[in-house]
Design a protein around this motif. Structure first.
Motif, PDB file in Angstrom:
ATOM      1  N   SER A   1       0.807  -1.226   0.000  1.00 53.52           N
ATOM      2  CA  SER A   1       0.000   0.000   0.000  1.00 53.52           C
ATOM      3  C   SER A   1       0.836   1.270   0.000  1.00 53.52           C
ATOM      4  N   LEU A   2       2.118   1.161  -0.316  1.00 53.03           N
ATOM      5  CA  LEU A   2       2.991   2.332  -0.311  1.00 53.03           C
ATOM      6  C   LEU A   2       3.252   2.883  -1.706  1.00 53.03           C
ATOM      7  N   GLY A   3       2.551   2.395  -2.691  1.00 53.04           N
ATOM      8  CA  GLY A   3       2.813   2.814  -4.055  1.00 53.04           C
ATOM      9  C   GLY A   3       2.441   4.257  -4.337  1.00 53.04           C
ATOM     10  N   ASN A   4       3.313   4.972  -5.004  1.00 56.14           N
ATOM     11  CA  ASN A   4       3.065   6.341  -5.426  1.00 56.14           C
ATOM     12  C   ASN A   4       2.639   6.304  -6.894  1.00 56.14           C
ATOM     13  N   LEU A   5       1.663   7.089  -7.270  1.00 53.17           N
ATOM     14  CA  LEU A   5       1.153   7.070  -8.637  1.00 53.17           C
ATOM     15  C   LEU A   5       2.204   7.409  -9.695  1.00 53.17           C
ATOM     16  N   ASN A   6       3.206   8.166  -9.346  1.00 49.48           N
ATOM     17  CA  ASN A   6       4.198   8.609 -10.320  1.00 49.48           C
ATOM     18  C   ASN A   6       5.499   7.826 -10.271  1.00 49.48           C
ATOM     19  N   VAL A   7       5.507   6.673  -9.598  1.00 52.80           N
ATOM     20  CA  VAL A   7       6.730   5.885  -9.464  1.00 52.80           C
ATOM     21  C   VAL A   7       6.473   4.467  -9.964  1.00 52.80           C
ATOM     22  N   TYR A   8       7.413   3.922 -10.738  1.00 51.59           N
ATOM     23  CA  TYR A   8       7.352   2.546 -11.200  1.00 51.59           C
ATOM     24  C   TYR A   8       8.154   1.695 -10.231  1.00 51.59           C
ATOM     25  N   TYR A   9       7.563   0.619  -9.719  1.00 48.10           N
ATOM     26  CA  TYR A   9       8.230  -0.238  -8.735  1.00 48.10           C
ATOM     27  C   TYR A   9       8.578  -1.593  -9.328  1.00 48.10           C
ATOM     28  N   PHE A  10       9.683  -2.159  -8.844  1.00 45.05           N
ATOM     29  CA  PHE A  10      10.132  -3.498  -9.205  1.00 45.05           C
ATOM     30  C   PHE A  10      10.116  -4.347  -7.941  1.00 45.05           C
ATOM     31  N   TYR A  11       9.733  -5.611  -8.086  1.00 44.79           N
ATOM     32  CA  TYR A  11       9.644  -6.511  -6.941  1.00 44.79           C
ATOM     33  C   TYR A  11      10.413  -7.791  -7.229  1.00 44.79           C
ATOM     34  N   LYS A  12      10.913  -8.404  -6.153  1.00 42.56           N
ATOM     35  CA  LYS A  12      11.452  -9.751  -6.257  1.00 42.56           C
ATOM     36  C   LYS A  12      11.074 -10.489  -4.971  1.00 42.56           C
ATOM     37  N   VAL A  13      10.953 -11.787  -5.083  1.00 42.22           N
ATOM     38  CA  VAL A  13      10.519 -12.617  -3.964  1.00 42.22           C
ATOM     39  C   VAL A  13      11.539 -13.732  -3.766  1.00 42.22           C
ATOM     40  N   SER A  14      11.756 -14.129  -2.506  1.00 39.27           N
ATOM     41  CA  SER A  14      12.632 -15.257  -2.215  1.00 39.27           C
ATOM     42  C   SER A  14      11.972 -16.153  -1.173  1.00 39.27           C
ATOM     43  N   ALA A  15      12.148 -17.435  -1.318  1.00 46.11           N
ATOM     44  CA  ALA A  15      11.599 -18.402  -0.373  1.00 46.11           C
ATOM     45  C   ALA A  15      12.545 -18.532   0.814  1.00 46.11           C
ATOM     46  N   ILE A  16      11.965 -18.757   1.984  1.00 44.07           N
ATOM     47  CA  ILE A  16      12.741 -18.931   3.216  1.00 44.07           C
ATOM     48  C   ILE A  16      12.628 -20.393   3.630  1.00 44.07           C
ATOM     49  N   ASP A  17      13.767 -21.079   3.700  1.00 51.76           N
ATOM     50  CA  ASP A  17      13.771 -22.471   4.157  1.00 51.76           C
ATOM     51  C   ASP A  17      13.512 -22.532   5.647  1.00 51.76           C
ATOM     52  N   ASN A  18      12.834 -23.597   6.068  1.00 52.90           N
ATOM     53  CA  ASN A  18      12.540 -23.812   7.473  1.00 52.90           C
ATOM     54  C   ASN A  18      13.781 -24.223   8.225  1.00 52.90           C
TER      55      ASN A  18
END
Length: 65
Positions: free
Chosen positions: A48-65
């Motif tokens: 919910s922190l997105g600004n209308l005038n900014v393009y965001y990039f995301y990456k995800v990583s899994a966490i081993d138990n």
């Protein structure tokens, strides 16, 4: 003005996954910052922190138990 950005990914199929960490940046491939305090248990996250005038990039990583 703030907007919500819905991010989704395919679940990891390994049995020993604790959850996921999600990272955000305003530059492609660099300066990623973790945005979740606790491991994400699902394969969806609403940012919910997105600004209308900014393009965001995301990456995800899994966490081993």
């Amino acid at each position: 003005m703030c907007r919500k950005i819905k991010t989704t990914w395919n679940r990891n199929t390994e049995n020993d996954i604790l959850g996921y960490n999600l990272y955000r940046s305003t530059a492609s491939g660099q300066n990623f910052v973790k945005i979740n305090a606790q491991p994400i248990r699902d394969s969806i996250y609403i940012d919910s922190l997105g600004n209308l005038n900014v393009y965001y990039f995301y990456k995800v990583s899994a966490i081993d138990n």
